[in-house]
Design a protein around this motif. Structure first.
Motif, PDB file in Angstrom:
ATOM      1  N   THR A  17       0.822  -1.032  -0.027  1.00 39.50           N
ATOM      2  CA  THR A  17       0.017  -0.106   0.094  1.00 39.50           C
ATOM      3  C   THR A  17       0.838   1.117  -0.199  1.00 39.50           C
ATOM      4  OG1 THR A  17      -1.764   1.188   0.869  1.00 39.50           O
ATOM      5  CG2 THR A  17       0.018   0.173   2.425  1.00 39.50           C
ATOM      6  N   ALA A  18       0.171   2.298  -0.555  1.00 43.01           N
ATOM      7  CA  ALA A  18       1.007   3.630  -0.149  1.00 43.01           C
ATOM      8  C   ALA A  18       0.928   4.042   1.179  1.00 43.01           C
ATOM      9  CB  ALA A  18       0.509   4.693  -1.327  1.00 43.01           C
ATOM     10  N   VAL A  19       2.027   4.390   1.645  1.00 38.59           N
ATOM     11  CA  VAL A  19       1.851   4.436   3.409  1.00 38.59           C
ATOM     12  C   VAL A  19       2.090   5.757   3.606  1.00 38.59           C
ATOM     13  CG1 VAL A  19       3.203   3.844   5.341  1.00 38.59           C
ATOM     14  CG2 VAL A  19       2.949   2.236   3.429  1.00 38.59           C
ATOM     15  N   HIS A  20       1.269   6.290   4.491  1.00 38.71           N
ATOM     16  CA  HIS A  20       1.476   7.611   5.214  1.00 38.71           C
ATOM     17  C   HIS A  20       1.442   7.401   6.789  1.00 38.71           C
ATOM     18  CE1 HIS A  20       0.771   9.550   1.345  1.00 38.71           C
ATOM     19  NE2 HIS A  20      -0.297   8.610   1.194  1.00 38.71           N
ATOM     20  N   ALA A  21       2.388   8.069   7.297  1.00 40.03           N
ATOM     21  CA  ALA A  21       2.721   7.704   8.812  1.00 40.03           C
ATOM     22  C   ALA A  21       1.362   8.175   9.364  1.00 40.03           C
ATOM     23  CB  ALA A  21       3.778   8.840   9.207  1.00 40.03           C
ATOM     24  N   GLN A  22       0.603   9.092   9.143  1.00 35.61           N
ATOM     25  CA  GLN A  22      -0.600   9.452   9.903  1.00 35.61           C
ATOM     26  C   GLN A  22      -1.598   8.288   9.847  1.00 35.61           C
ATOM     27  OE1 GLN A  22       0.056  10.996   7.196  1.00 35.61           O
ATOM     28  NE2 GLN A  22      -1.318  11.483   5.745  1.00 35.61           N
ATOM     29  N   GLN A  23      -1.528   7.252   8.993  1.00 31.63           N
ATOM     30  CA  GLN A  23      -2.402   6.116   9.082  1.00 31.63           C
ATOM     31  C   GLN A  23      -2.170   5.432  10.270  1.00 31.63           C
ATOM     32  OE1 GLN A  23      -1.238   4.479   5.270  1.00 31.63           O
ATOM     33  NE2 GLN A  23      -3.237   5.395   4.412  1.00 31.63           N
ATOM     34  N   TYR A  24      -1.261   5.586  11.013  1.00 34.95           N
ATOM     35  CA  TYR A  24      -0.813   4.501  12.248  1.00 34.95           C
ATOM     36  C   TYR A  24      -0.925   5.365  13.511  1.00 34.95           C
ATOM     37  CZ  TYR A  24       0.543   1.423   8.381  1.00 34.95           C
ATOM     38  OH  TYR A  24       0.682   0.370   7.260  1.00 34.95           O
ATOM     39  N   ALA A  25      -1.172   4.508  14.597  1.00 36.71           N
ATOM     40  CA  ALA A  25      -1.136   5.121  15.744  1.00 36.71           C
ATOM     41  C   ALA A  25       0.309   4.889  16.346  1.00 36.71           C
ATOM     42  CB  ALA A  25      -2.159   4.448  16.704  1.00 36.71           C
ATOM     43  N   GLY A  26       0.787   5.778  17.620  1.00 33.03           N
ATOM     44  CA  GLY A  26       1.773   5.529  18.307  1.00 33.03           C
ATOM     45  C   GLY A  26       3.245   6.063  17.341  1.00 33.03           C
ATOM     46  N   LYS A  27       4.108   5.835  17.840  1.00 35.92           N
ATOM     47  CA  LYS A  27       5.488   5.980  17.429  1.00 35.92           C
ATOM     48  C   LYS A  27       6.351   5.453  16.372  1.00 35.92           C
ATOM     49  CE  LYS A  27       5.715   8.563  21.763  1.00 35.92           C
ATOM     50  NZ  LYS A  27       6.559   8.998  23.002  1.00 35.92           N
ATOM     51  N   LEU A  28       5.381   4.880  15.431  1.00 38.05           N
ATOM     52  CA  LEU A  28       6.153   4.129  14.250  1.00 38.05           C
ATOM     53  C   LEU A  28       7.060   5.161  13.498  1.00 38.05           C
ATOM     54  CD1 LEU A  28       3.329   1.745  12.967  1.00 38.05           C
ATOM     55  CD2 LEU A  28       5.213   1.266  14.583  1.00 38.05           C
ATOM     56  N   LYS A  29       8.518   4.635  13.213  1.00 34.81           N
ATOM     57  CA  LYS A  29       9.055   5.618  12.345  1.00 34.81           C
ATOM     58  C   LYS A  29       9.070   4.788  10.847  1.00 34.81           C
ATOM     59  CE  LYS A  29      13.695   7.331  11.244  1.00 34.81           C
ATOM     60  NZ  LYS A  29      15.090   7.324  11.687  1.00 34.81           N
ATOM     61  N   ILE A  30       8.374   5.606   9.975  1.00 28.69           N
ATOM     62  CA  ILE A  30       8.095   4.751   8.538  1.00 28.69           C
ATOM     63  C   ILE A  30       9.228   5.450   7.668  1.00 28.69           C
ATOM     64  CG2 ILE A  30       6.633   4.292   6.584  1.00 28.69           C
ATOM     65  CD1 ILE A  30       4.446   4.181   8.815  1.00 28.69           C
ATOM     66  N   GLU A  31      10.029   4.899   6.986  1.00 28.59           N
ATOM     67  CA  GLU A  31      11.013   5.271   6.007  1.00 28.59           C
ATOM     68  C   GLU A  31      10.756   5.056   4.695  1.00 28.59           C
ATOM     69  OE1 GLU A  31      15.091   5.587   7.187  1.00 28.59           O
ATOM     70  OE2 GLU A  31      14.546   4.696   9.078  1.00 28.59           O
ATOM     71  N   ARG A  32      10.435   5.743   3.594  1.00 27.26           N
ATOM     72  CA  ARG A  32      10.040   5.281   2.278  1.00 27.26           C
ATOM     73  C   ARG A  32      11.294   4.826   1.723  1.00 27.26           C
ATOM     74  NH1 ARG A  32       4.983   7.909  -0.852  1.00 27.26           N
ATOM     75  NH2 ARG A  32       3.979   8.286   1.076  1.00 27.26           N
ATOM     76  N   LEU A  33      11.442   3.493   1.348  1.00 23.01           N
ATOM     77  CA  LEU A  33      12.621   3.005   0.596  1.00 23.01           C
ATOM     78  C   LEU A  33      12.858   3.473  -0.845  1.00 23.01           C
ATOM     79  CD1 LEU A  33      12.804  -0.186   2.614  1.00 23.01           C
ATOM     80  CD2 LEU A  33      14.298   1.916   3.137  1.00 23.01           C
ATOM     81  N   VAL A  34      11.276   3.287  -1.527  1.00 26.66           N
ATOM     82  CA  VAL A  34      11.370   3.531  -3.096  1.00 26.66           C
ATOM     83  C   VAL A  34       9.961   4.364  -3.060  1.00 26.66           C
ATOM     84  CG1 VAL A  34      10.934   2.546  -5.188  1.00 26.66           C
ATOM     85  CG2 VAL A  34      12.743   1.819  -3.751  1.00 26.66           C
ATOM     86  N   ASP A  35       9.903   5.396  -3.868  1.00 28.48           N
ATOM     87  CA  ASP A  35       8.543   5.793  -3.913  1.00 28.48           C
ATOM     88  C   ASP A  35       8.602   6.416  -5.700  1.00 28.48           C
ATOM     89  OD1 ASP A  35       6.066   6.997  -4.121  1.00 28.48           O
ATOM     90  OD2 ASP A  35       6.564   8.562  -2.558  1.00 28.48           O
ATOM     91  N   THR A  36       8.241   5.542  -6.758  1.00 28.32           N
ATOM     92  CA  THR A  36       8.570   5.859  -8.033  1.00 28.32           C
ATOM     93  C   THR A  36       7.598   5.170  -8.906  1.00 28.32           C
ATOM     94  OG1 THR A  36      10.315   5.696  -9.648  1.00 28.32           O
ATOM     95  CG2 THR A  36      10.192   3.784  -8.173  1.00 28.32           C
ATOM     96  N   THR A  37       7.510   5.718 -10.070  1.00 26.82           N
ATOM     97  CA  THR A  37       6.516   4.975 -11.038  1.00 26.82           C
ATOM     98  C   THR A  37       7.411   4.329 -12.103  1.00 26.82           C
ATOM     99  OG1 THR A  37       6.393   7.011 -12.380  1.00 26.82           O
ATOM    100  CG2 THR A  37       4.792   6.692 -10.714  1.00 26.82           C
ATOM    101  N   VAL A  38       8.667   4.562 -12.085  1.00 26.98           N
ATOM    102  CA  VAL A  38       9.414   3.771 -12.916  1.00 26.98           C
ATOM    103  C   VAL A  38      10.397   2.850 -12.358  1.00 26.98           C
ATOM    104  CG1 VAL A  38       9.236   5.574 -14.719  1.00 26.98           C
ATOM    105  CG2 VAL A  38      11.039   5.730 -13.248  1.00 26.98           C
ATOM    106  N   ASN A  39      11.344   1.902 -13.082  1.00 27.81           N
ATOM    107  CA  ASN A  39      12.092   0.996 -12.295  1.00 27.81           C
ATOM    108  C   ASN A  39      13.673   1.858 -12.651  1.00 27.81           C
ATOM    109  OD1 ASN A  39      12.960   0.383 -14.899  1.00 27.81           O
ATOM    110  ND2 ASN A  39      11.972  -1.490 -15.021  1.00 27.81           N
ATOM    111  N   ALA A  40      14.460   0.796 -12.203  1.00 28.51           N
ATOM    112  CA  ALA A  40      16.068   1.375 -12.474  1.00 28.51           C
ATOM    113  C   ALA A  40      16.387   1.845 -13.791  1.00 28.51           C
ATOM    114  CB  ALA A  40      17.115  -0.062 -11.877  1.00 28.51           C
ATOM    115  N   ILE A  41      15.964   1.428 -14.659  1.00 30.31           N
ATOM    116  CA  ILE A  41      16.346   1.945 -16.253  1.00 30.31           C
ATOM    117  C   ILE A  41      14.995   2.805 -16.778  1.00 30.31           C
ATOM    118  CG2 ILE A  41      17.949   0.110 -16.391  1.00 30.31           C
ATOM    119  CD1 ILE A  41      15.867  -1.252 -18.353  1.00 30.31           C
ATOM    120  N   GLY A  42      14.314   3.431 -16.189  1.00 27.99           N
ATOM    121  CA  GLY A  42      13.259   4.341 -16.527  1.00 27.99           C
ATOM    122  C   GLY A  42      11.917   3.568 -16.981  1.00 27.99           C
ATOM    123  N   GLN A  43      11.855   2.284 -16.907  1.00 27.26           N
ATOM    124  CA  GLN A  43      10.619   1.682 -17.769  1.00 27.26           C
ATOM    125  C   GLN A  43       9.488   1.973 -16.559  1.00 27.26           C
ATOM    126  OE1 GLN A  43      12.283  -2.216 -17.372  1.00 27.26           O
ATOM    127  NE2 GLN A  43      12.271  -2.202 -19.545  1.00 27.26           N
TER     128      GLN A  43
END
Length: 141
Positions: A17-43
């Protein structure tokens, strides 16, 4: 161990799912690792339609000097470098290097190979989105 579990949880959240920190309770730390519509070579990223969808998660260890050999994926593949530095050669594109903590969306239907050119192991966490008996990778003939 806790660090690996945290990484796995973060990747699963990203994939499902597309994650937004406000969707969760508590003090979770969420770091987006990838947020893209293309892969490593632009596809553009596209999800295949399968009758019987399947998710495969793998931890892959490359000893020094080891390579995947030339292969391609016909399904979406997401990788996270847990340890080391991986060099990825991609047909028709310059090589890319990924180090510990890097995430990337692998190329689709394009031959490539990953190689450990260092003196210590490279460890990847990889998620494959497949199904209907589709292989995780197709070797180059």
């Amino acid at each position: 161990m806790f660090s690996k579990i945290k990484t796995i949880i973060a990747l699963l959240i990203f994939i499902t799912t597309a994650v937004h920190a406000q969707q969760y309770a508590g003090k979770l730390k969420i770091e987006r690792l990838v947020d893209t519509t293309v892969n490593a070579i632009g596809q553009k990223i596209a999800y295949p339609q399968f009758k019987d969808a399947k998710v495969t998660m793998a931890k892959i260890t490359f000893p020094p000097g080891e390579t995947t050999g030339w292969h391609k994926h016909l399904i979406p593949v997401f990788s996270y470098v847990l340890k080391g530095r991986l060099t990825v050669e991609i047909e028709g594109h310059p090589p890319a290097e990924y180090k510990e903590g890097d995430s990337f969306v692998e190329s689709y239907d394009t031959y490539h190979r990953g190689t450990n050119k260092d003196t210590t192991d490279v460890v990847l966490f990889v998620v494959y989105l497949g199904g209907d008996g589709q292989p995780l990778a197709v070797k180059k003939q």
